[in-house]
Motif scaffolding. Sequence first.
Motif, PDB file in Angstrom:
ATOM      1  N   ASP A 157       0.828  -1.193   0.000  1.00  0.00           N
ATOM      2  CA  ASP A 157       0.000   0.000   0.000  1.00  0.00           C
ATOM      3  C   ASP A 157       0.872   1.257   0.000  1.00  0.00           C
ATOM      4  O   ASP A 157       0.413   2.343   0.332  1.00  0.00           O
ATOM      5  CB  ASP A 157      -0.951   0.011   1.207  1.00  0.00           C
ATOM      6  CG  ASP A 157      -2.126  -0.925   1.012  1.00  0.00           C
ATOM      7  OD1 ASP A 157      -2.527  -1.164  -0.154  1.00  0.00           O
ATOM      8  OD2 ASP A 157      -2.655  -1.441   2.019  1.00  0.00           O
ATOM      9  N   ASP A 158       2.125   1.097  -0.393  1.00  0.00           N
ATOM     10  CA  ASP A 158       3.061   2.213  -0.521  1.00  0.00           C
ATOM     11  C   ASP A 158       2.976   2.720  -1.966  1.00  0.00           C
ATOM     12  O   ASP A 158       3.476   2.079  -2.891  1.00  0.00           O
ATOM     13  CB  ASP A 158       4.470   1.725  -0.195  1.00  0.00           C
ATOM     14  CG  ASP A 158       5.536   2.805  -0.306  1.00  0.00           C
ATOM     15  OD1 ASP A 158       5.352   3.774  -1.074  1.00  0.00           O
ATOM     16  OD2 ASP A 158       6.570   2.663   0.359  1.00  0.00           O
ATOM     17  N   GLU A 159       2.338   3.863  -2.148  1.00  0.00           N
ATOM     18  CA  GLU A 159       2.099   4.375  -3.499  1.00  0.00           C
ATOM     19  C   GLU A 159       3.393   4.602  -4.271  1.00  0.00           C
ATOM     20  O   GLU A 159       3.481   4.291  -5.461  1.00  0.00           O
ATOM     21  CB  GLU A 159       1.293   5.677  -3.454  1.00  0.00           C
ATOM     22  CG  GLU A 159       0.880   6.153  -4.827  1.00  0.00           C
ATOM     23  CD  GLU A 159      -0.099   7.302  -4.792  1.00  0.00           C
ATOM     24  OE1 GLU A 159      -0.470   7.775  -5.878  1.00  0.00           O
ATOM     25  OE2 GLU A 159      -0.498   7.749  -3.693  1.00  0.00           O
ATOM     26  N   GLU A 160       4.414   5.107  -3.610  1.00  0.00           N
ATOM     27  CA  GLU A 160       5.699   5.338  -4.274  1.00  0.00           C
ATOM     28  C   GLU A 160       6.302   4.024  -4.782  1.00  0.00           C
ATOM     29  O   GLU A 160       6.796   3.944  -5.904  1.00  0.00           O
ATOM     30  CB  GLU A 160       6.664   6.025  -3.310  1.00  0.00           C
ATOM     31  CG  GLU A 160       7.974   6.420  -3.949  1.00  0.00           C
ATOM     32  CD  GLU A 160       8.869   7.175  -2.978  1.00  0.00           C
ATOM     33  OE1 GLU A 160      10.096   6.952  -3.050  1.00  0.00           O
ATOM     34  OE2 GLU A 160       8.361   7.971  -2.165  1.00  0.00           O
ATOM     35  N   MET A 161       6.236   2.984  -3.957  1.00  0.00           N
ATOM     36  CA  MET A 161       6.754   1.678  -4.361  1.00  0.00           C
ATOM     37  C   MET A 161       5.937   1.105  -5.519  1.00  0.00           C
ATOM     38  O   MET A 161       6.493   0.533  -6.466  1.00  0.00           O
ATOM     39  CB  MET A 161       6.739   0.710  -3.176  1.00  0.00           C
ATOM     40  CG  MET A 161       7.354  -0.632  -3.459  1.00  0.00           C
ATOM     41  SD  MET A 161       9.104  -0.588  -3.876  1.00  0.00           S
ATOM     42  CE  MET A 161       9.807   0.016  -2.361  1.00  0.00           C
ATOM     43  N   LEU A 162       4.624   1.264  -5.471  1.00  0.00           N
ATOM     44  CA  LEU A 162       3.765   0.782  -6.556  1.00  0.00           C
ATOM     45  C   LEU A 162       4.079   1.490  -7.870  1.00  0.00           C
ATOM     46  O   LEU A 162       4.125   0.858  -8.931  1.00  0.00           O
ATOM     47  CB  LEU A 162       2.293   0.975  -6.192  1.00  0.00           C
ATOM     48  CG  LEU A 162       1.763   0.065  -5.093  1.00  0.00           C
ATOM     49  CD1 LEU A 162       0.457   0.605  -4.528  1.00  0.00           C
ATOM     50  CD2 LEU A 162       1.590  -1.354  -5.596  1.00  0.00           C
ATOM     51  N   LEU A 163       4.320   2.793  -7.802  1.00  0.00           N
ATOM     52  CA  LEU A 163       4.669   3.547  -9.011  1.00  0.00           C
ATOM     53  C   LEU A 163       6.004   3.076  -9.583  1.00  0.00           C
ATOM     54  O   LEU A 163       6.147   2.910 -10.800  1.00  0.00           O
ATOM     55  CB  LEU A 163       4.711   5.047  -8.714  1.00  0.00           C
ATOM     56  CG  LEU A 163       3.356   5.716  -8.490  1.00  0.00           C
ATOM     57  CD1 LEU A 163       3.537   7.120  -7.926  1.00  0.00           C
ATOM     58  CD2 LEU A 163       2.539   5.734  -9.775  1.00  0.00           C
ATOM     59  N   LYS A 164       6.986   2.850  -8.713  1.00  0.00           N
ATOM     60  CA  LYS A 164       8.285   2.348  -9.175  1.00  0.00           C
ATOM     61  C   LYS A 164       8.124   0.972  -9.808  1.00  0.00           C
ATOM     62  O   LYS A 164       8.712   0.688 -10.849  1.00  0.00           O
ATOM     63  CB  LYS A 164       9.281   2.298  -8.020  1.00  0.00           C
ATOM     64  CG  LYS A 164       9.723   3.674  -7.566  1.00  0.00           C
ATOM     65  CD  LYS A 164      10.623   3.602  -6.366  1.00  0.00           C
ATOM     66  CE  LYS A 164      10.978   4.990  -5.880  1.00  0.00           C
ATOM     67  NZ  LYS A 164      11.773   4.963  -4.662  1.00  0.00           N
ATOM     68  N   PHE A 165       7.337   0.121  -9.184  1.00  0.00           N
ATOM     69  CA  PHE A 165       7.072  -1.218  -9.703  1.00  0.00           C
ATOM     70  C   PHE A 165       6.463  -1.128 -11.111  1.00  0.00           C
ATOM     71  O   PHE A 165       6.927  -1.788 -12.041  1.00  0.00           O
ATOM     72  CB  PHE A 165       6.125  -1.949  -8.746  1.00  0.00           C
ATOM     73  CG  PHE A 165       5.702  -3.324  -9.181  1.00  0.00           C
ATOM     74  CD1 PHE A 165       6.581  -4.393  -9.151  1.00  0.00           C
ATOM     75  CD2 PHE A 165       4.392  -3.560  -9.593  1.00  0.00           C
ATOM     76  CE1 PHE A 165       6.183  -5.665  -9.524  1.00  0.00           C
ATOM     77  CE2 PHE A 165       3.983  -4.821  -9.968  1.00  0.00           C
ATOM     78  CZ  PHE A 165       4.871  -5.879  -9.935  1.00  0.00           C
ATOM     79  N   ARG A 166       5.460  -0.294 -11.245  1.00  0.00           N
ATOM     80  CA  ARG A 166       4.815  -0.105 -12.553  1.00  0.00           C
ATOM     81  C   ARG A 166       5.806   0.434 -13.579  1.00  0.00           C
ATOM     82  O   ARG A 166       5.873  -0.047 -14.702  1.00  0.00           O
ATOM     83  CB  ARG A 166       3.618   0.841 -12.424  1.00  0.00           C
ATOM     84  CG  ARG A 166       2.880   1.060 -13.742  1.00  0.00           C
ATOM     85  CD  ARG A 166       1.877   2.160 -13.648  1.00  0.00           C
ATOM     86  NE  ARG A 166       2.577   3.430 -13.498  1.00  0.00           N
ATOM     87  CZ  ARG A 166       1.984   4.572 -13.212  1.00  0.00           C
ATOM     88  NH1 ARG A 166       0.684   4.625 -13.021  1.00  0.00           N
ATOM     89  NH2 ARG A 166       2.679   5.682 -13.107  1.00  0.00           N
ATOM     90  N   ASN A 167       6.600   1.420 -13.191  1.00  0.00           N
ATOM     91  CA  ASN A 167       7.558   2.036 -14.113  1.00  0.00           C
ATOM     92  C   ASN A 167       8.682   1.089 -14.523  1.00  0.00           C
ATOM     93  O   ASN A 167       9.273   1.247 -15.587  1.00  0.00           O
ATOM     94  CB  ASN A 167       8.125   3.319 -13.518  1.00  0.00           C
ATOM     95  CG  ASN A 167       7.065   4.395 -13.384  1.00  0.00           C
ATOM     96  OD1 ASN A 167       6.035   4.351 -14.047  1.00  0.00           O
ATOM     97  ND2 ASN A 167       7.309   5.353 -12.511  1.00  0.00           N
TER      98      ASN A 167
END
Length: 149
Positions: free
Chosen positions: A111-121
Amino acid sequence: MEKLSIPIFHMERKTIRGFRNVDEFIDNVKDKEIYLVDAPTFRGRHINFKILSRLSAIYGVWYDGNLRWKDDVSDILLSGAKIAVLSGKKINDDFISKILSITENVALKSDDEEMLLKFRNLGGRIAITNIFLDGLLLYRMDGGRLVEL
């Protein structure tokens, strides 16, 4: 198109919680896919490849087991798991980058938005989260099931 809903089960040392043994589990669980939490790995124990391999021959297994090393992910997938779930304290940019360089068959549980964005990128496709983000297949835990959003 029907959304995916997968039952969640917890592996203990030699069986699945709520079942006397693996045979009883197989006799009673008729789902095509299962989400398997390897509870002992979160307490520092080793991955139970014997049970994982047996279940992966029958079910599409989403395996969540405190994966700590790139080799853990490879071993999980070679044992037949459909998806290796990345969760736990070892998950960081470097770990995700290494994993995505060898496979796309992973999901990030966070639920860490920054980590999710990095994962997606970095090319990640599947997330288990309560955060809504474009560009990812999103799932959340709901009442003992993994539910596609």
